[in-house]
Design a protein around this motif. Sequence first.
Motif, PDB file in Angstrom:
ATOM      1  N   GLN A 107       0.834  -1.209   0.000  1.00 12.55           N
ATOM      2  CA  GLN A 107       0.000   0.000   0.000  1.00 12.55           C
ATOM      3  C   GLN A 107       0.868   1.258   0.000  1.00 12.55           C
ATOM      4  O   GLN A 107       0.513   2.268  -0.626  1.00 12.55           O
ATOM      5  CB  GLN A 107      -0.952  -0.007   1.192  1.00 12.55           C
ATOM      6  CG  GLN A 107      -2.041  -1.055   1.078  1.00 12.55           C
ATOM      7  CD  GLN A 107      -2.903  -1.125   2.322  1.00 12.55           C
ATOM      8  OE1 GLN A 107      -3.153  -0.131   2.988  1.00 12.55           O
ATOM      9  NE2 GLN A 107      -3.373  -2.332   2.644  1.00 12.55           N
ATOM     10  N   PHE A 108       2.009   1.221   0.678  1.00 14.59           N
ATOM     11  CA  PHE A 108       2.948   2.342   0.628  1.00 14.59           C
ATOM     12  C   PHE A 108       3.503   2.491  -0.790  1.00 14.59           C
ATOM     13  O   PHE A 108       3.652   3.602  -1.289  1.00 14.59           O
ATOM     14  CB  PHE A 108       4.077   2.159   1.642  1.00 14.59           C
ATOM     15  CG  PHE A 108       3.734   2.659   3.024  1.00 14.59           C
ATOM     16  CD1 PHE A 108       4.125   3.917   3.443  1.00 14.59           C
ATOM     17  CD2 PHE A 108       3.010   1.870   3.904  1.00 14.59           C
ATOM     18  CE1 PHE A 108       3.804   4.389   4.707  1.00 14.59           C
ATOM     19  CE2 PHE A 108       2.682   2.322   5.175  1.00 14.59           C
ATOM     20  CZ  PHE A 108       3.079   3.592   5.574  1.00 14.59           C
ATOM     21  N   LEU A 109       3.792   1.369  -1.457  1.00 17.79           N
ATOM     22  CA  LEU A 109       4.242   1.420  -2.850  1.00 17.79           C
ATOM     23  C   LEU A 109       3.152   2.040  -3.724  1.00 17.79           C
ATOM     24  O   LEU A 109       3.430   2.938  -4.534  1.00 17.79           O
ATOM     25  CB  LEU A 109       4.593   0.027  -3.368  1.00 17.79           C
ATOM     26  CG  LEU A 109       5.000  -0.009  -4.843  1.00 17.79           C
ATOM     27  CD1 LEU A 109       6.417   0.520  -5.011  1.00 17.79           C
ATOM     28  CD2 LEU A 109       4.879  -1.412  -5.402  1.00 17.79           C
ATOM     29  N   ASP A 110       1.913   1.590  -3.557  1.00 17.22           N
ATOM     30  CA  ASP A 110       0.794   2.122  -4.329  1.00 17.22           C
ATOM     31  C   ASP A 110       0.666   3.630  -4.152  1.00 17.22           C
ATOM     32  O   ASP A 110       0.278   4.343  -5.077  1.00 17.22           O
ATOM     33  CB  ASP A 110      -0.521   1.458  -3.915  1.00 17.22           C
ATOM     34  CG  ASP A 110      -0.591  -0.028  -4.246  1.00 17.22           C
ATOM     35  OD1 ASP A 110       0.248  -0.521  -5.037  1.00 17.22           O
ATOM     36  OD2 ASP A 110      -1.493  -0.700  -3.694  1.00 17.22           O
ATOM     37  N   ALA A 111       0.984   4.119  -2.954  1.00 15.93           N
ATOM     38  CA  ALA A 111       0.888   5.551  -2.657  1.00 15.93           C
ATOM     39  C   ALA A 111       2.120   6.322  -3.129  1.00 15.93           C
ATOM     40  O   ALA A 111       2.198   7.542  -2.929  1.00 15.93           O
ATOM     41  CB  ALA A 111       0.689   5.748  -1.154  1.00 15.93           C
ATOM     42  N   GLY A 112       3.084   5.624  -3.734  1.00 14.76           N
ATOM     43  CA  GLY A 112       4.311   6.282  -4.190  1.00 14.76           C
ATOM     44  C   GLY A 112       5.215   6.687  -3.044  1.00 14.76           C
ATOM     45  O   GLY A 112       6.008   7.612  -3.164  1.00 14.76           O
ATOM     46  N   ALA A 113       5.116   5.996  -1.909  1.00  9.28           N
ATOM     47  CA  ALA A 113       5.837   6.398  -0.703  1.00  9.28           C
ATOM     48  C   ALA A 113       6.806   5.348  -0.169  1.00  9.28           C
ATOM     49  O   ALA A 113       7.266   5.471   0.960  1.00  9.28           O
ATOM     50  CB  ALA A 113       4.831   6.761   0.386  1.00  9.28           C
ATOM     51  N   LEU A 114       7.127   4.339  -0.961  1.00  7.72           N
ATOM     52  CA  LEU A 114       8.073   3.319  -0.490  1.00  7.72           C
ATOM     53  C   LEU A 114       9.426   3.575  -1.141  1.00  7.72           C
ATOM     54  O   LEU A 114       9.536   3.635  -2.363  1.00  7.72           O
ATOM     55  CB  LEU A 114       7.566   1.921  -0.848  1.00  7.72           C
ATOM     56  CG  LEU A 114       8.379   0.743  -0.312  1.00  7.72           C
ATOM     57  CD1 LEU A 114       8.405   0.752   1.215  1.00  7.72           C
ATOM     58  CD2 LEU A 114       7.801  -0.573  -0.812  1.00  7.72           C
ATOM     59  N   ASP A 115      10.452   3.763  -0.307  1.00  4.11           N
ATOM     60  CA  ASP A 115      11.781   4.108  -0.811  1.00  4.11           C
ATOM     61  C   ASP A 115      12.732   2.924  -0.898  1.00  4.11           C
ATOM     62  O   ASP A 115      13.652   2.931  -1.719  1.00  4.11           O
ATOM     63  CB  ASP A 115      12.419   5.177   0.088  1.00  4.11           C
ATOM     64  CG  ASP A 115      11.599   6.446   0.118  1.00  4.11           C
ATOM     65  OD1 ASP A 115      11.318   6.995  -0.965  1.00  4.11           O
ATOM     66  OD2 ASP A 115      11.214   6.881   1.230  1.00  4.11           O
ATOM     67  N   GLN A 116      12.547   1.944  -0.025  1.00  3.68           N
ATOM     68  CA  GLN A 116      13.522   0.854   0.026  1.00  3.68           C
ATOM     69  C   GLN A 116      12.855  -0.421   0.543  1.00  3.68           C
ATOM     70  O   GLN A 116      11.971  -0.367   1.400  1.00  3.68           O
ATOM     71  CB  GLN A 116      14.673   1.242   0.947  1.00  3.68           C
ATOM     72  CG  GLN A 116      15.888   0.356   0.858  1.00  3.68           C
ATOM     73  CD  GLN A 116      17.040   0.962   1.651  1.00  3.68           C
ATOM     74  OE1 GLN A 116      17.089   0.826   2.866  1.00  3.68           O
ATOM     75  NE2 GLN A 116      17.936   1.644   0.955  1.00  3.68           N
ATOM     76  N   ILE A 117      13.310  -1.553   0.001  1.00  2.00           N
ATOM     77  CA  ILE A 117      12.876  -2.870   0.472  1.00  2.00           C
ATOM     78  C   ILE A 117      14.127  -3.608   0.922  1.00  2.00           C
ATOM     79  O   ILE A 117      15.064  -3.784   0.145  1.00  2.00           O
ATOM     80  CB  ILE A 117      12.143  -3.658  -0.632  1.00  2.00           C
ATOM     81  CG1 ILE A 117      10.898  -2.893  -1.096  1.00  2.00           C
ATOM     82  CG2 ILE A 117      11.778  -5.049  -0.133  1.00  2.00           C
ATOM     83  CD1 ILE A 117      10.212  -3.502  -2.308  1.00  2.00           C
ATOM     84  N   SER A 118      14.145  -4.003   2.174  1.00  2.00           N
ATOM     85  CA  SER A 118      15.295  -4.662   2.779  1.00  2.00           C
ATOM     86  C   SER A 118      14.823  -6.007   3.332  1.00  2.00           C
ATOM     87  O   SER A 118      14.006  -6.044   4.242  1.00  2.00           O
ATOM     88  CB  SER A 118      15.849  -3.774   3.894  1.00  2.00           C
ATOM     89  OG  SER A 118      16.926  -4.386   4.538  1.00  2.00           O
ATOM     90  N   ILE A 119      15.345  -7.080   2.755  1.00  2.00           N
ATOM     91  CA  ILE A 119      14.845  -8.413   3.097  1.00  2.00           C
ATOM     92  C   ILE A 119      15.978  -9.286   3.615  1.00  2.00           C
ATOM     93  O   ILE A 119      17.034  -9.376   2.999  1.00  2.00           O
ATOM     94  CB  ILE A 119      14.233  -9.111   1.859  1.00  2.00           C
ATOM     95  CG1 ILE A 119      13.230  -8.199   1.169  1.00  2.00           C
ATOM     96  CG2 ILE A 119      13.596 -10.437   2.247  1.00  2.00           C
ATOM     97  CD1 ILE A 119      12.944  -8.596  -0.262  1.00  2.00           C
TER      98      ILE A 119
END
Length: 186
Positions: free
Chosen positions: A126-138
Motif C-alpha cells: 500500500q505504501f508502494l501504491d501511494a508512491g511512498a516506499l523508498d527501500q525494500i530490505s529483506i
Amino acid sequence: MSRIVFETASTLNGFIADEENSLAWLFEVDADQVPAVAPTATVMVEGSTTYEWVLDHEHLLEQPHKWAELFGDKPTFVFTSRTLPVPTGADVRFVQGSVTDALPAIREAAGDGDIWIVGGGELAAQFLDAGALDQISISFAPAALVAGAPLFPRLLGSDRLRLKSANAVGQFAHVVYDVVPHASTE
C-alpha cells in the motif's frame, strides 16, 4: 526527508508468516544470527496482524517493560479498524484509512529519521501504491513454507528496483533494493 523502508524477514520462497500468521519459523534460526533491523528508524509502522502477533509472542501486555527493550521509545503506527490493547508505556498510535491519509502524521513523528514498515507485505504494498516506499530490505532465512502471507503481494518489476547491497548475515541472505519512482508521464 525521511526514507520509508520495508525491512522484513522472508522464507526462501517468499513468505513472511505461515498460515496462522505466525513468525515462529523465523525464530527457529539461531537467535545470534537474526540480522539487526532498521537501525536508523525513528518510527515503526505495522498492520494489526503483526502488532497482535508481537504482543502475544513477546507477552508484552503482561511484561510491558519488554516493549522498551525491543523498540525503545519509537512511536508505532498500527493500521487497524479495531480497538486493540496497548502495553503500558508504549507509544502506539492506531490509524484507520489509507496510507496517503496517514502519511503526514507518520512523517511528522519520524522527523529526519527513517520510517520502518515492520509488517506486513500488504501494508508495504500500500505504501508502494501511494508512491511512498523508498527501500525494500529483506533478510532471507534458511527456511521454506508451503503457504502463508506473501512477502510482497503486488507486481513489482525489475525496472522499479535497484540492488543496493547483498550480504551474508549468519545464515541469512540480506538483500537491499532501492525503489525507483514511477517515471512521470507528463
